[in-house]
Design a protein around this motif. Structure first.
Motif, short mmCIF file in Angstrom:
data_model
loop_
_atom_site.label_atom_id
_atom_site.label_comp_id
_atom_site.label_asym_id
_atom_site.label_seq_id
_atom_site.Cartn_x
_atom_site.Cartn_y
_atom_site.Cartn_z
N LEU A 280 6.30 3.09 -7.90
CA LEU A 280 5.61 3.24 -9.19
C LEU A 280 5.37 4.72 -9.52
O LEU A 280 5.48 5.11 -10.68
N ALA A 281 5.04 5.51 -8.49
CA ALA A 281 4.83 6.94 -8.73
C ALA A 281 6.12 7.61 -9.21
O ALA A 281 6.08 8.47 -10.10
N VAL B 46 5.43 0.08 -2.64
CA VAL B 46 5.28 -0.20 -4.07
C VAL B 46 4.63 0.98 -4.80
O VAL B 46 5.13 1.39 -5.87
N PRO B 47 3.53 1.57 -4.30
CA PRO B 47 2.99 2.75 -4.99
C PRO B 47 3.97 3.92 -5.07
O PRO B 47 3.98 4.65 -6.07
N MET B 48 4.79 4.10 -4.03
CA MET B 48 5.78 5.18 -4.08
C MET B 48 6.79 4.93 -5.19
O MET B 48 7.15 5.86 -5.94
N SER C 150 3.47 14.83 -7.02
CA SER C 150 3.19 14.00 -5.84
C SER C 150 4.47 13.58 -5.14
O SER C 150 4.54 13.59 -3.90
N MET D 39 0.80 -1.23 0.00
CA MET D 39 0.00 0.00 0.00
C MET D 39 0.83 1.28 0.00
O MET D 39 0.31 2.34 -0.35
N ALA E 53 2.37 12.87 -11.17
CA ALA E 53 3.18 11.99 -10.32
C ALA E 53 4.43 12.71 -9.83
O ALA E 53 4.84 12.52 -8.67
#
Length: 312
Positions: A51-52, A47-49, A285, A44, A282
């Motif tokens: 991918l971003a 991995v999202p970090m 972000s 959560m 991104a």
């Protein structure tokens, strides 16, 4: 003698290995229990970090299959884009002023209604209730109240005061956003401060009263130093939360007038989806993530140093 020495040497070498094995065997249940939480954290957050960050190096529009890597162009564009710079400035203003006001009002309210009794219980409920309401609902509610023909201006007209441009003037709109955010958030700070105040032993206040200390002196010398850790938590949570402000802005002003109340998260979502530029969104972000982490860590370290000075 040689055989005895060899056996003793083997025994000594086997002992550390057995202790190490026993230690790992004792740790296995802990690892197994922590594994689900670690897996969720990785899936959560980490991995999202990653991918971003990868996405921020592309010009992906959200529809095409191929990703064109453009390096750090999105980051350069973010620092050179006036809209992003203005959104960042307003975000920091909201975070700074909002953090100060939320904690100041929350602490004052907690001190005033910390005592027993039904009136204090009622006031706690009233102050905390806005925090549990959806931010979008709060934004739409205050938008209706602060509109040119809204409730507030109607009341002002009743006493002969001309209508004020709460949502149409740049300065008024910024102030309206900040005050609405403070109104909806300070109840959370109040509850944490209340918990901290309730944990202070009554003997300290009794001793201060015997020494002739006034209520203000008791607050300054007893209450405030002992709830310093709660203040640190409140400051960090409020600062990090306000840096991500989006929904109240969307419902209250929709970023207007003339984009003056757009925040970074509002800008990220607008660039990512409304303008189909997910790579640029991104990148913004990632910048916000780094700035938030640095500011949160800095405030935490500064407050820890202040706590040590107080306790010493």
């Amino acid at each position: 003698m040689a055989d005895t020495a060899i056996r003793a040497s083997r025994t000594r070498s086997a002992a550390p290995r057995s202790r190490t094995l026993a230690t790992w065997q004792r740790r296995i249940p802990g690892f197994l229990m922590a594994a689900p939480a670690v897996a969720v954290f990785l899936a959560m957050f980490i991995v999202p970090m990653i991918l971003a960050f990868v996405l921020s190096l592309t010009d992906w529009n959200g529809y095409s299959v191929n990703l064109n890597f453009i390096g750090f162009e999105n980051y350069l564009h973010a620092f050179q884009n006036p809209r992003t710079v203005n959104a960042a400035i307003f975000t920091f203003v909201v975070a700074l002023i909002g953090t100060v006001l939320c904690n100041a009002i929350g602490l004052a309210a907690a001190v005033l209604i910390a005592g027993p009794g039904r009136p204090n219980t009622l006031m706690r409920t009233v102050f905390f209730y806005p925090y549990i309401i959806s931010a979008l609902i709060i934004g739409f509610l205050w938008s209706a109240m602060l509109a040119p023909q809204g409730v507030v201006n109607s009341l002002l007209a009743q006493v002969g005061i001309p209508a004020l441009p709460f949502l149409t003037d740049v300065t008024f709109a910024k102030a309206s956003v900040i005050l609405t955010i403070v109104w909806s958030h300070f109840g959370f700070n109040m509850i944490l401060f209340l918990a901290g105040i309730k944990s202070v032993p009554a003997e300290y206040y009794e001793a201060a009263t015997v020494d002739g200390a006034t209520r203000w002196q008791q607050f300054r010398s007893v209450t405030l130093p002992l709830i310093a850790p709660v203040l640190t938590v409140n400051l960090v949570l409020t600062l990090v939360g306000l840096l991500k402000t989006y929904d109240i802005v969307l419902a209250l002003t929709d970023g207007g007038p003339a984009g003056s109340t757009q925040t970074i998260v509002y800008q990220v979502l607008k660039d990512s989806f409304a303008q189909a530029n997910l790579g640029f969104g991104a990148a913004q972000s990632v910048i916000l993530l780094i700035v938030t982490a640095v500011l949160g860590l800095s405030v935490t370290l500064a407050r820890r140093g202040a706590e040590k000075k107080v306790t010493d």
